[in-house]
Scaffold this active site. Sequence first.
Site, PDB file in Angstrom:
ATOM      1  N   TYR A 236       0.837  -1.209   0.000  1.00 38.99           N
ATOM      2  CA  TYR A 236       0.000   0.000   0.000  1.00 38.99           C
ATOM      3  C   TYR A 236       0.870   1.258   0.000  1.00 38.99           C
ATOM      4  O   TYR A 236       0.605   2.220  -0.727  1.00 38.99           O
ATOM      5  CB  TYR A 236      -0.925  -0.051   1.220  1.00 38.99           C
ATOM      6  CG  TYR A 236      -1.860   1.118   1.388  1.00 38.99           C
ATOM      7  CD1 TYR A 236      -2.692   1.538   0.358  1.00 38.99           C
ATOM      8  CD2 TYR A 236      -1.933   1.797   2.612  1.00 38.99           C
ATOM      9  CE1 TYR A 236      -3.573   2.611   0.533  1.00 38.99           C
ATOM     10  CE2 TYR A 236      -2.802   2.858   2.803  1.00 38.99           C
ATOM     11  CZ  TYR A 236      -3.616   3.262   1.762  1.00 38.99           C
ATOM     12  OH  TYR A 236      -4.479   4.318   1.948  1.00 38.99           O
TER      13      TYR A 236
ATOM     14  N   GLU B  45      12.624  -9.387  15.511  1.00 35.70           N
ATOM     15  CA  GLU B  45      11.454  -8.554  15.790  1.00 35.70           C
ATOM     16  C   GLU B  45      11.680  -7.689  17.039  1.00 35.70           C
ATOM     17  O   GLU B  45      11.181  -6.572  17.109  1.00 35.70           O
ATOM     18  CB  GLU B  45      10.214  -9.426  15.985  1.00 35.70           C
ATOM     19  CG  GLU B  45       9.810 -10.194  14.752  1.00 35.70           C
ATOM     20  CD  GLU B  45       8.489 -10.944  14.925  1.00 35.70           C
ATOM     21  OE1 GLU B  45       8.459 -11.892  15.728  1.00 35.70           O
ATOM     22  OE2 GLU B  45       7.512 -10.587  14.266  1.00 35.70           O
TER      23      GLU B  45
HETATM   24 MN    MN Z   1       6.110  -9.689  13.552  1.00 32.86          MN
HETATM   25 FE    FE Z   2       5.653  -7.823  11.201  1.00 31.94          FE
END
Ligand code: MN
Ligand code: FE
Length: 361
Positions: free
Chosen positions: A138, A201
């Site tokens: 997007y 992460e």
């Molecule tokens: Mn993630």
């Molecule tokens: Fe992610």
Amino acid sequence: MNKTYQIGNRTFVLDQAKAEAAFAAKKVILGRETMTFNLLPLKYQWAYDLYRTMKANHWEPEDIPMGKDIEQWKDADLLTDVERWIIMMGIGYFSAAEGIVGDNIIHVVRELVTAPELKLVLGRHAHEENIHADSLLYMISSLGINPHECEAMFEDIETIRKKNEFVTRTSHLLRRDLDLNDPKNKQLFGKNIFVFGQCMEGTQFYGLFGMVLSLYRQNKFSGIGQMFRYTLRDESNHIELFRNLFMDLVSENPEIWTDEYKEELRETMREAVALEKEFIRDCLPVNAVGLRVEDFLQYIDYIADRRLAGCGLEPLTGGVANPLPWLAEMMDIKKEQNFFEGRVTEYQKASALEVADDDEL
Ligand code: MN
Ligand code: FE
């Protein structure tokens, strides 16, 4: 004999003997293999609760207006080279990273865990990586970025290539036919969960989170900034998911928790931190547009120590102050939902459980 079980505000009546046998057969790894997804009785309550929290945080990229971002992107007077580069690095890095995380969940972690409620929450995790990947499409289409130019960054930008190689290294060693009775393989699996949840992460996403959201605080790229805020909130749940999974794996398999293993994990984090610092210097070669390189470097030391502590490991630096205290507040989205026309509020209402505290960065 029957026994009543309570999950949230739902009540279930189960045969006690059968329920106890099913409960005992549930394990992170090497538990009862079942295709039938029998969640009851829950053993990993945290996994079910987290699944509900994640579902209540649902968002869709197209609900976020990109008009101002497009205006700024196309107007040379409104945009500096440094800002353009940070946004390009943000889109380029995460376009690769979100796919790698999703692939590891589906082909490694969700294949190897056995308890159904763990598979349930991992399914939601994979779906959120799909949403993140879709949000990048997007952004790419809104700004008119050439998708091939974006893909070429995975290979051409050395600091992105090295970060990706660092995580895929532990992912490619593990596929579903791995014999998890071997303690070495248990350690390998634990390391995979640690690398993806805490190093990648949990740490390597935060250089760009900090930079893009610093621009957002200056009212620049408000649409992209909003999407990064939603992503940051999702990632905080992913980090917690993988941290819980890691802790339960260790407590069910205490033989793997050796001093050598702990040191191996700390060294792995040390490598993750070094790669992230190189990457930050690449994203922000000089102090500019009100952003100081030192703050982002220090933040990585700070957050890496927090991730280690969360897994019962000694810090790498110790005593580092948080140079970006506002970053934690960026996850608190509930108060300003008007741009979303109340849609998230609707999703929240549909959920029976409370949304978890937002201070788990
Ligand atoms: Mn993630
Ligand atoms: Fe992610």
